[in-house]
Design an enzyme around this catalytic site. Structure first.
Site, PDB file in Angstrom:
ATOM      1  N   ASP A 238       0.861  -1.177   0.000  1.00 25.22           N
ATOM      2  CA  ASP A 238       0.000   0.000   0.000  1.00 25.22           C
ATOM      3  C   ASP A 238       0.895   1.223   0.000  1.00 25.22           C
ATOM      4  OD1 ASP A 238      -2.587   1.460   0.477  1.00 25.22           O
ATOM      5  OD2 ASP A 238      -1.509   2.031   2.290  1.00 25.22           O
ATOM      6  N   GLU A 332      -1.570  -1.228  -5.953  1.00 27.74           N
ATOM      7  CA  GLU A 332      -2.825  -0.642  -6.405  1.00 27.74           C
ATOM      8  C   GLU A 332      -2.602   0.175  -7.676  1.00 27.74           C
ATOM      9  OE1 GLU A 332      -3.502   2.707  -3.421  1.00 27.74           O
ATOM     10  OE2 GLU A 332      -1.782   1.583  -2.712  1.00 27.74           O
ATOM     11  N   CYS A 384     -12.379  -3.829   6.737  1.00 30.45           N
ATOM     12  CA  CYS A 384     -11.663  -4.611   7.748  1.00 30.45           C
ATOM     13  C   CYS A 384     -11.322  -5.959   7.127  1.00 30.45           C
ATOM     14  CB  CYS A 384     -12.561  -4.803   8.978  1.00 30.45           C
ATOM     15  SG  CYS A 384     -11.990  -6.113  10.081  1.00 30.45           S
ATOM     16  N   ASP A 418      -2.594   1.319   7.030  1.00 31.43           N
ATOM     17  CA  ASP A 418      -1.920   0.941   5.779  1.00 31.43           C
ATOM     18  C   ASP A 418      -1.629  -0.562   5.715  1.00 31.43           C
ATOM     19  OD1 ASP A 418      -2.016   3.616   5.352  1.00 31.43           O
ATOM     20  OD2 ASP A 418       0.103   3.988   5.788  1.00 31.43           O
TER      21      ASP A 418
HETATM   22 ZN    ZN Z   1     -13.783  -6.376  11.440  1.00 31.18          ZN
END
Ligand code: ZN
Length: 431
Positions: A238, A332, A384, A418
């Site tokens: 990242d 990315e 998440c 990150d």
């Molecule tokens: Zn979670």
């Protein structure tokens, strides 16, 4: 439809080779050779600018053609439109001929043909270069349409290999069209010993400090480097403005601030250059003969070169380590993410050189038998990785650049922002 076979592949032989590699050699031309290089560099700029002018005219004519066709439909005088369209089409044909066939350009500019020092394959190389910058514009619009090349303190032109016009003479000499046999730094042993390697093109350059180099593109059906051993490891990275990147193992690679450190020094040198330029102007001396100005110009160019080299060396080291240590590297795509972030950061984003890093990674992955992929960064920061909850949903607040650490409201996992994003980036490919 017929299946695509080798015979349908219209690319030139060199492009069809399986592996490509680039090598840059420092060159030591004689003073006569320097003159030839300058003439070809000037001619390449002239020809390139001619292509740009033709391309722009063509672009405008096609727009005119479109609007003529649209307006003709409702017009009381369609014959007039027919005439206008005919003359537009005729001019477009002339432009097309010149943009795809440099021989026509030579017919228009006789000196290109008559001057015995002008390398004719340079015309084709320049044309390729022009079309490549159009293709770049089509791919990345922010690249802009091809621009005119201004006169500068540096020189550059490329030449294509046809028959045997570019070749290695011995370990310290190359032969290139019109310039002839030219002394270079030692050509590496592996290049001398392998007969499978073909040369595609040569780019001759003189930098602003007056140093010469020749870059060769090489091709072969056999790999240039032995594949690196597989490590069974995958990594997501990242990129961020605070550091070069954070990886999916949670390791952070800091950003060296070469540029910022040297920025002050560079600015000071550039101010001095400005002062010397205005003094020469005041005294009506041309810059080309103003000694103090020229001396300072070389100081500035040398500083810029140092910044450039340090940054490249650092990114080269980082990308090699990533490719060596992992079989798959996932990063990315940059555009999307940059749009989300604020514009004031764009200068620093350029500084960091992620573009260069990603190019290095793609090149080395291919060279060493590893893989490098770019994914859409959408949601990689807000999700998440443990439970898949997306911040901003269910009345929660989206994470901002300030939230470096956060806790998932759904599964209570504590995240480094990150690190979590890097895991999500990797998961986009592997899960
Ligand atoms: Zn979670």
């Amino acid at each position: 439809m017929k299946p695509k076979s080798d015979e349908d592949d219209k690319r030139p032989h060199f492009a069809k080779l399986k592996y490509h590699f680039g090598i840059k050699l420092i060159a030591y031309p004689s003073s006569a050779q320097k003159k030839t290089i300058k003439q070809n560099s000037d001619a390449a700029r002239f020809v390139y600018n001619e292509f740009v002018a033709l391309g722009r005219e063509g672009w405008n004519l096609r727009r005119l053609e479109k609007s003529l066709i649209q307006n003709q439909a409702g017009s009381r005088n369609p014959e007039w439109f027919d005439l206008a369209l005919k003359s537009v089409a005729a001019r477009l044909k002339v432009i097309g001929n010149q943009l795809y066939n440099p021989t026509r350009l030579k017919q228009r500019f006789k000196w290109l043909d008559k001057n015995k020092r002008i390398d004719s394959t340079m015309l084709y190389a320049t044309l390729n270069f022009y079309h490549a910058s159009w293709n770049m514009f089509r791919k990345v619009h922010s690249a802009g349409i091809p621009k005119f090349h201004k006169k500068s303190d540096s020189q550059r032109y490329s030449t294509l290999k046809t028959n045997n016009n570019i070749r290695i003479v011995d370990q310290n000499h190359l032969r290139i069209p019109k310039v002839g046999q030219i002394r270079v730094t030692k050509i590496p042993d592996w290049m001398m010993h392998r007969i499978d390697i073909e040369i595609g093109s040569a780019t001759v350059k003189m930098d602003a400090v007056g140093r010469y180099s020749i870059s060769l593109t090489l091709g072969s059906d056999q790999a240039f480097k032995e594949e690196l051993p597989k490590t069974d490891s995958k990594v997501g990275i990242d990129v961020n403005v605070e550091n070069l990147y954070t990886d999916s193992f949670g390791d952070v690679v800091e950003n060296p601030r070469f540029y910022q450190k040297q920025q002050k020094q560079l600015q000071k040198a550039q101010r001095k250059l400005g002062k010397r330029a205005s003094r020469a102007k005041k005294e009506h001396r041309p810059l080309r003969t103003a000694k103090n100005y020229q001396k300072q110009r070389k100081v500035v160019a040398a500083l810029q070169r140092r910044v450039y080299n340090q940054r490249h060396n650092f990114l080269h080291y980082v990308s090699t380590a990533l490719i060596k240590n992992h079989d798959l590297v996932v990063a990315e795509k940059l555009q999307g993410k940059n749009l989300l972030k604020n514009h004031a950061l764009s200068q620093r984003i350029q500084d960091v050189g992620w573009g260069i890093l990603f190019e290095d990674l793609a090149y080395k992955a291919k060279l060493y038998g590893k893989a490098f992929t770019k994914v859409d960064p959408k949601m990689t920061t807000q999700t998440c990785h443990t439970c898949g909850f997306v911040m901003g949903r269910g009345g929660t607040r989206k994470l901002t650049l300030k939230n470096r650490v956060w806790t998932c409201p759904h599964c209570q996992t504590k995240h480094m922002r990150d690190h979590n994003a890097a895991i999500n980036i990797l998961n986009k490919v592997t899960v």
